[in-house]
Write an enzyme that holds these catalytic residues in place. Structure first.
Site, PDB file in Angstrom:
ATOM      1  N   PHE A  57       0.810  -1.225   0.000  1.00 16.35           N
ATOM      2  CA  PHE A  57       0.000   0.000   0.000  1.00 16.35           C
ATOM      3  C   PHE A  57       0.843   1.276   0.000  1.00 16.35           C
ATOM      4  O   PHE A  57       0.300   2.383   0.008  1.00 16.35           O
ATOM      5  CB  PHE A  57      -0.949   0.022   1.203  1.00 16.35           C
ATOM      6  CG  PHE A  57      -0.250  -0.079   2.542  1.00 16.35           C
ATOM      7  CD1 PHE A  57       0.310   1.039   3.148  1.00 16.35           C
ATOM      8  CD2 PHE A  57      -0.159  -1.301   3.194  1.00 16.35           C
ATOM      9  CE1 PHE A  57       0.954   0.950   4.373  1.00 16.35           C
ATOM     10  CE2 PHE A  57       0.481  -1.402   4.430  1.00 16.35           C
ATOM     11  CZ  PHE A  57       1.032  -0.274   5.010  1.00 16.35           C
ATOM     12  N   THR A  91      -5.825   2.007  13.873  1.00 14.45           N
ATOM     13  CA  THR A  91      -5.521   2.363  12.480  1.00 14.45           C
ATOM     14  C   THR A  91      -6.718   2.120  11.577  1.00 14.45           C
ATOM     15  O   THR A  91      -7.038   2.932  10.717  1.00 14.45           O
ATOM     16  CB  THR A  91      -4.300   1.561  11.984  1.00 14.45           C
ATOM     17  OG1 THR A  91      -3.189   1.853  12.837  1.00 14.45           O
ATOM     18  CG2 THR A  91      -3.943   1.927  10.558  1.00 14.45           C
ATOM     19  N   ASN A 112      -7.954   7.579   6.950  1.00 20.62           N
ATOM     20  CA  ASN A 112      -8.228   7.499   8.386  1.00 20.62           C
ATOM     21  C   ASN A 112      -7.888   8.769   9.172  1.00 20.62           C
ATOM     22  O   ASN A 112      -7.650   8.724  10.372  1.00 20.62           O
ATOM     23  CB  ASN A 112      -7.570   6.264   8.995  1.00 20.62           C
ATOM     24  CG  ASN A 112      -6.064   6.274   8.901  1.00 20.62           C
ATOM     25  OD1 ASN A 112      -5.452   7.254   8.483  1.00 20.62           O
ATOM     26  ND2 ASN A 112      -5.454   5.171   9.307  1.00 20.62           N
ATOM     27  N   HIS A 115      -2.455  10.768  11.671  1.00 23.81           N
ATOM     28  CA  HIS A 115      -1.286   9.924  11.939  1.00 23.81           C
ATOM     29  C   HIS A 115      -0.735  10.326  13.297  1.00 23.81           C
ATOM     30  O   HIS A 115      -0.693  11.512  13.628  1.00 23.81           O
ATOM     31  CB  HIS A 115      -0.211  10.144  10.868  1.00 23.81           C
ATOM     32  CG  HIS A 115       1.134   9.612  11.241  1.00 23.81           C
ATOM     33  ND1 HIS A 115       1.522   8.324  10.957  1.00 23.81           N
ATOM     34  CD2 HIS A 115       2.178  10.182  11.897  1.00 23.81           C
ATOM     35  CE1 HIS A 115       2.748   8.129  11.420  1.00 23.81           C
ATOM     36  NE2 HIS A 115       3.166   9.241  11.992  1.00 23.81           N
TER      37      HIS A 115
END
EC number: 2.7.4.6
Length: 148
Positions: A57, A91, A112, A115
């Site tokens: 990813f 996550t 999401n 971080h």
């Protein structure tokens, strides 16, 4: 005092969550020591996520981070790395509890919102990358009311 690196990702900025996220860390009693709104280039994003470069990813993650502005922050406080991760949530937003940032504002693992550093040492490294000029050295007048 411990420091951590927190970044509001492009989807969090575009969704108007900057103030909400800053408020959650402030309300917990952490001190904001550094803040930047910027759009990063691909080389910088690759350097930031170098530890994930072998993951399938990786390229998608880099493209996502360079797709719009991010807010890079340094927060300071007792156990801020661990507690910051708890404020953020898992996550995968589907595994994040309600009341966490990802539990409240994210749906997809690929978008999401935020971080956060996972350890004190990695926080130190990333803070040096994002804030080579250093961060503000100040103490809140609330410290005696928050810390023993």
């Amino acid at each position: 005092m411990e420091q951590t690196f927190i970044m509001i990702k492009p989807d969090g900025v575009q969704s108007g969550l900057v103030g909400e996220i800053i408020g959650r860390f402030e309300k917990k009693g952490f001190s904001l020591k550094g803040l930047k709104l910027l759009t990063v280039d691909r080389a910088f994003a690759e350097k930031h996520y170098a530890d994930l470069s072998s993951k399938p990813f990786f390229n998608g993650l880099v493209e996502y981070i360079v797709s719009g502005p991010v807010v890079a922050m340094v927060w300071e406080g007792k156990n801020v790395v661990t507690t910051g991760r708890e404020i953020i949530g898992a996550t995968n937003p589907a595994e994040s509890a309600p009341g966490t940032i990802r539990g409240d504002f994210a749906i997809d693992i690929g978008r999401n919102v935020i971080h956060g550093s996972d350890a004190v040492e990695s926080a130190r490294k990333v803070i040096g990358l994002w804030f080579p000029e250093g961060v503000a050295n100040w103490s809140s007048s609330l410290h005696p009311w928050i810390y023993e």
